[in-house]
Design a protein around this motif. Sequence first.
Motif, PDB file in Angstrom:
ATOM      1  N   GLU A 139     -39.989   8.042   5.387  1.00  0.00           N
ATOM      2  CA  GLU A 139     -38.810   7.395   5.937  1.00  0.00           C
ATOM      3  C   GLU A 139     -38.178   6.490   4.890  1.00  0.00           C
ATOM      4  O   GLU A 139     -38.854   5.676   4.260  1.00  0.00           O
ATOM      5  N   ILE A 140     -36.857   6.638   4.690  1.00  0.00           N
ATOM      6  CA  ILE A 140     -36.162   5.837   3.682  1.00  0.00           C
ATOM      7  C   ILE A 140     -35.005   5.029   4.264  1.00  0.00           C
ATOM      8  O   ILE A 140     -34.342   4.283   3.551  1.00  0.00           O
ATOM      9  N   GLY A 141     -34.744   5.161   5.566  1.00  0.00           N
ATOM     10  CA  GLY A 141     -33.661   4.398   6.169  1.00  0.00           C
ATOM     11  C   GLY A 141     -33.512   4.711   7.645  1.00  0.00           C
ATOM     12  O   GLY A 141     -34.306   5.460   8.223  1.00  0.00           O
ATOM     13  N   LEU A 142     -32.471   4.120   8.243  1.00  0.00           N
ATOM     14  CA  LEU A 142     -32.192   4.319   9.660  1.00  0.00           C
ATOM     15  C   LEU A 142     -30.724   4.677   9.853  1.00  0.00           C
ATOM     16  O   LEU A 142     -29.872   4.283   9.055  1.00  0.00           O
ATOM     17  N   LEU A 143     -30.414   5.400  10.928  1.00  0.00           N
ATOM     18  CA  LEU A 143     -29.046   5.715  11.310  1.00  0.00           C
ATOM     19  C   LEU A 143     -28.711   4.870  12.528  1.00  0.00           C
ATOM     20  O   LEU A 143     -29.458   4.852  13.501  1.00  0.00           O
ATOM     21  N   TYR A 144     -27.607   4.144  12.445  1.00  0.00           N
ATOM     22  CA  TYR A 144     -27.182   3.261  13.526  1.00  0.00           C
ATOM     23  C   TYR A 144     -25.917   3.781  14.183  1.00  0.00           C
ATOM     24  O   TYR A 144     -25.075   4.390  13.521  1.00  0.00           O
ATOM     25  N   GLN A 145     -25.787   3.509  15.477  1.00  0.00           N
ATOM     26  CA  GLN A 145     -24.548   3.796  16.194  1.00  0.00           C
ATOM     27  C   GLN A 145     -23.999   2.475  16.701  1.00  0.00           C
ATOM     28  O   GLN A 145     -24.681   1.715  17.381  1.00  0.00           O
ATOM     29  N   TRP A 146     -22.739   2.196  16.344  1.00  0.00           N
ATOM     30  CA  TRP A 146     -22.072   0.967  16.753  1.00  0.00           C
ATOM     31  C   TRP A 146     -21.542   1.114  18.166  1.00  0.00           C
ATOM     32  O   TRP A 146     -21.390   2.226  18.681  1.00  0.00           O
ATOM     33  N   ASP A 147     -21.221  -0.017  18.777  1.00  0.00           N
ATOM     34  CA  ASP A 147     -20.735  -0.016  20.155  1.00  0.00           C
ATOM     35  C   ASP A 147     -19.362   0.649  20.302  1.00  0.00           C
ATOM     36  O   ASP A 147     -18.945   0.953  21.406  1.00  0.00           O
ATOM     37  N   ASN A 148     -18.680   0.922  19.191  1.00  0.00           N
ATOM     38  CA  ASN A 148     -17.407   1.641  19.282  1.00  0.00           C
ATOM     39  C   ASN A 148     -17.573   3.142  19.019  1.00  0.00           C
ATOM     40  O   ASN A 148     -16.597   3.869  18.923  1.00  0.00           O
ATOM     41  N   GLY A 149     -18.827   3.605  18.874  1.00  0.00           N
ATOM     42  CA  GLY A 149     -19.112   5.020  18.690  1.00  0.00           C
ATOM     43  C   GLY A 149     -19.295   5.455  17.244  1.00  0.00           C
ATOM     44  O   GLY A 149     -19.766   6.554  16.988  1.00  0.00           O
ATOM     45  N   GLU A 150     -18.914   4.619  16.274  1.00  0.00           N
ATOM     46  CA  GLU A 150     -19.084   4.969  14.868  1.00  0.00           C
ATOM     47  C   GLU A 150     -20.560   4.957  14.496  1.00  0.00           C
ATOM     48  O   GLU A 150     -21.355   4.235  15.099  1.00  0.00           O
ATOM     49  N   THR A 151     -20.933   5.758  13.497  1.00  0.00           N
ATOM     50  CA  THR A 151     -22.306   5.761  12.999  1.00  0.00           C
ATOM     51  C   THR A 151     -22.309   5.261  11.560  1.00  0.00           C
ATOM     52  O   THR A 151     -21.315   5.368  10.843  1.00  0.00           O
ATOM     53  N   GLN A 152     -23.467   4.723  11.144  1.00  0.00           N
ATOM     54  CA  GLN A 152     -23.618   4.181   9.803  1.00  0.00           C
ATOM     55  C   GLN A 152     -25.063   4.325   9.369  1.00  0.00           C
ATOM     56  O   GLN A 152     -25.981   4.017  10.134  1.00  0.00           O
ATOM     57  N   ALA A 153     -25.268   4.798   8.142  1.00  0.00           N
ATOM     58  CA  ALA A 153     -26.608   4.909   7.579  1.00  0.00           C
ATOM     59  C   ALA A 153     -26.962   3.613   6.867  1.00  0.00           C
ATOM     60  O   ALA A 153     -26.114   2.994   6.226  1.00  0.00           O
ATOM     61  N   ALA A 154     -28.224   3.189   6.989  1.00  0.00           N
ATOM     62  CA  ALA A 154     -28.722   1.997   6.296  1.00  0.00           C
ATOM     63  C   ALA A 154     -30.024   2.374   5.608  1.00  0.00           C
ATOM     64  O   ALA A 154     -31.034   2.639   6.267  1.00  0.00           O
ATOM     65  N   LEU A 155     -29.986   2.439   4.275  1.00  0.00           N
ATOM     66  CA  LEU A 155     -31.186   2.754   3.507  1.00  0.00           C
ATOM     67  C   LEU A 155     -31.961   1.475   3.251  1.00  0.00           C
ATOM     68  O   LEU A 155     -31.376   0.394   3.116  1.00  0.00           O
ATOM     69  N   TYR A 156     -33.284   1.587   3.181  1.00  0.00           N
ATOM     70  CA  TYR A 156     -34.113   0.416   2.944  1.00  0.00           C
ATOM     71  C   TYR A 156     -33.824  -0.158   1.571  1.00  0.00           C
ATOM     72  O   TYR A 156     -33.561   0.563   0.617  1.00  0.00           O
ATOM     73  N   ASN A 157     -33.892  -1.474   1.468  1.00  0.00           N
ATOM     74  CA  ASN A 157     -33.606  -2.181   0.236  1.00  0.00           C
ATOM     75  C   ASN A 157     -34.775  -2.033  -0.731  1.00  0.00           C
ATOM     76  O   ASN A 157     -35.922  -1.966  -0.342  1.00  0.00           O
ATOM     77  N   GLY A 158     -34.472  -2.023  -2.016  1.00  0.00           N
ATOM     78  CA  GLY A 158     -35.505  -1.939  -3.027  1.00  0.00           C
ATOM     79  C   GLY A 158     -34.928  -1.365  -4.303  1.00  0.00           C
ATOM     80  O   GLY A 158     -33.859  -0.768  -4.309  1.00  0.00           O
ATOM     81  N   SER A 159     -35.618  -1.555  -5.395  1.00  0.00           N
ATOM     82  CA  SER A 159     -35.132  -1.000  -6.657  1.00  0.00           C
ATOM     83  C   SER A 159     -35.490   0.474  -6.700  1.00  0.00           C
ATOM     84  O   SER A 159     -36.640   0.858  -6.684  1.00  0.00           O
TER      85      SER A 159
END
Length: 66
Positions: free
Chosen positions: A25-45
């Motif tokens: 696992e390298i990140g998460l996919l989020y869904q905003w309350d307006n229906g948009e989605t956004q990927a968030a990768l874990y922080n690190g070098s």
Amino acid sequence: MPKLESVRTTAEAIGRITCIKTGEEIGLLYQWDNGETQAALYNGSRPKTPLCSDHSPEPDLGAKRS
């Protein structure tokens, strides 16, 4: 200044992002309350070509992210 059509206020994690080479696992996919989605990768070098081996398999989903 252009008017924003939709304001995002809260998001919910709806999926996990995994490395296709290692399955880690390298990140998460989020869904905003307006229906948009956004990927968030874990922080690190990370190198330009990710090795996907420097992340723990069980993240703290309650941790603050910047």
